[in-house]
Design an enzyme around this catalytic site. Structure first.
Site, short mmCIF file in Angstrom:
data_model
loop_
_atom_site.label_atom_id
_atom_site.label_comp_id
_atom_site.label_asym_id
_atom_site.label_seq_id
_atom_site.Cartn_x
_atom_site.Cartn_y
_atom_site.Cartn_z
N ASP A 1 0.99 -1.32 0.05
CA ASP A 1 0.01 0.15 -0.03
C ASP A 1 0.74 1.19 0.01
OD1 ASP A 1 -2.28 1.39 0.11
OD2 ASP A 1 -2.32 1.42 2.17
N GLY B 1 0.16 5.17 -4.59
CA GLY B 1 -0.42 6.66 -5.02
C GLY B 1 0.25 7.69 -4.28
N ARG B 2 0.17 7.56 -2.94
CA ARG B 2 0.57 8.83 -2.09
C ARG B 2 1.93 8.98 -2.44
NH1 ARG B 2 -1.82 6.29 3.19
NH2 ARG B 2 -1.91 4.49 1.68
N ASN C 1 -10.65 -2.36 -5.77
CA ASN C 1 -9.49 -1.54 -6.82
C ASN C 1 -10.29 -1.32 -8.06
OD1 ASN C 1 -6.64 -2.99 -5.18
ND2 ASN C 1 -7.71 -1.25 -4.81
N TRP C 2 -11.44 -1.99 -8.49
CA TRP C 2 -12.05 -1.66 -9.76
C TRP C 2 -12.70 -0.25 -9.74
CZ3 TRP C 2 -10.76 -4.65 -13.37
CH2 TRP C 2 -10.25 -5.99 -13.15
N ARG D 1 -11.26 2.30 -8.93
CA ARG D 1 -10.10 3.29 -9.41
C ARG D 1 -10.31 3.78 -10.85
NH1 ARG D 1 -4.45 1.69 -6.28
NH2 ARG D 1 -5.42 1.53 -4.18
N ARG E 1 -5.46 -0.99 9.21
CA ARG E 1 -6.65 -1.82 8.49
C ARG E 1 -6.18 -2.93 7.90
NH1 ARG E 1 -7.94 3.15 5.97
NH2 ARG E 1 -7.35 3.24 3.78
N LEU E 2 -7.12 -3.97 7.64
CA LEU E 2 -6.83 -5.32 6.94
C LEU E 2 -7.38 -4.86 5.35
CD1 LEU E 2 -7.74 -7.62 9.82
CD2 LEU E 2 -5.54 -6.95 8.82
#
Length: 247
Positions: free
Chosen positions: A27, A30-31, A75-76, A78, A201-202
């Site tokens: 993860d 993007g950031r 994620n779809w 996005r 978080r998971l």
């Protein structure tokens, strides 16, 4: 971190107590890109480099199972352009790395509904799975169009179908039986779950399998997650007392 510092860190690892199964929620791509005023796709490209590096380190540490969360059922949502870029990166990764992965006796396995992937990406993934199916050093388990809730629902539906067909008796259903209907039927539960990026978080990842998994969170974005961070996660894991509900 320099080579000497990396070596000192690695020497702190007890090689007799290496976690058999490590799961990673990759993860922060993007950031990472936004922080550098780059397009999100640049973050995904850099993140793919970390995949290559961490897989190699895992092989050397003799980790038997490595599960990576690459693309979730959510994620779809996005932007279309970002999804297309991710799928192209997936194809590129397989084409560039498959021969090396196969040579190193690593088996590629997937979890998730591959039928929803674009045709080229799906075909490349299926080719990788087929080519490496007899390899035995490590299983590289990649979550593609994967969601923990979706996996459990899928497993329950398949159990109900087998009960209906007379292949399974209702009284025989227990944890072991359900486990056999999950994507990870041939793998032990993760010993260690790593999540970089600062999120705690998971995100719908391996919800059934992580009942007694140890968590390791980090503020580092995935594109900055290096060999040293994997070592630190393992060292921290080895300092814990896993009781599995006991004393």
């Amino acid at each position: 971190m320099g080579k000497n510092g990396l070596l000192e860190l690695k020497e702190k690892i007890d090689l007799d107590r290496i976690p058999k199964h490590i799961a990673i929620i990759m993860d922060g791509n993007g950031r990472w890109a936004k922080k550098r005023f780059l397009p999100r796709t640049a973050g995904h490209q850099e993140g793919m480099k970390r995949v290559i590096e961490i897989v190699e380190v895992a092989e050397k540490l003799d980790i038997k199972y490595l599960s990576l969360y690459a693309f979730s059922t959510e994620n779809w949502k996005r932007p279309k352009e970002e999804i297309e870029s991710l799928m192209k990166l997936l194809v590129q990764y397989i084409r560039n790395e498959l021969d090396r992965i196969h040579k190193n006796n690593v088996r590629i396995q997937t979890m998730g509904d591959l039928s929803k992937l674009p045709r080229l990406a799906r075909e490349e993934v299926e080719r990788a799975v087929e080519k490496t199916k007899n390899n035995s050093k490590m299983i590289l388990n990649i979550g593609l169009n994967y969601g923990g809730r979706d996996e459990i629902i899928r497993g329950i539906k398949n159990i109900l179908e087998d009960v209906k067909m007379g292949k399974l008796k209702e009284d025989h259903i227990d944890e072991k039986v359900l486990n056999n209907y999950l994507y990870t039927y041939n793998m032990p539960d993760p010993d260690l779950l790593i999540r970089p990026s600062g999120e705690l978080r998971l995100s719908n990842f391996m919800l059934y399998q992580i009942a007694y998994t140890e968590f390791w969170f980090s503020d580092i974005y995935w594109p900055d997650f290096k060999e040293e961070h994997l070592y630190k996660a393992i060292i921290d894991y080895q300092s814990r007392n896993r009781r599995f509900g006991g004393i």
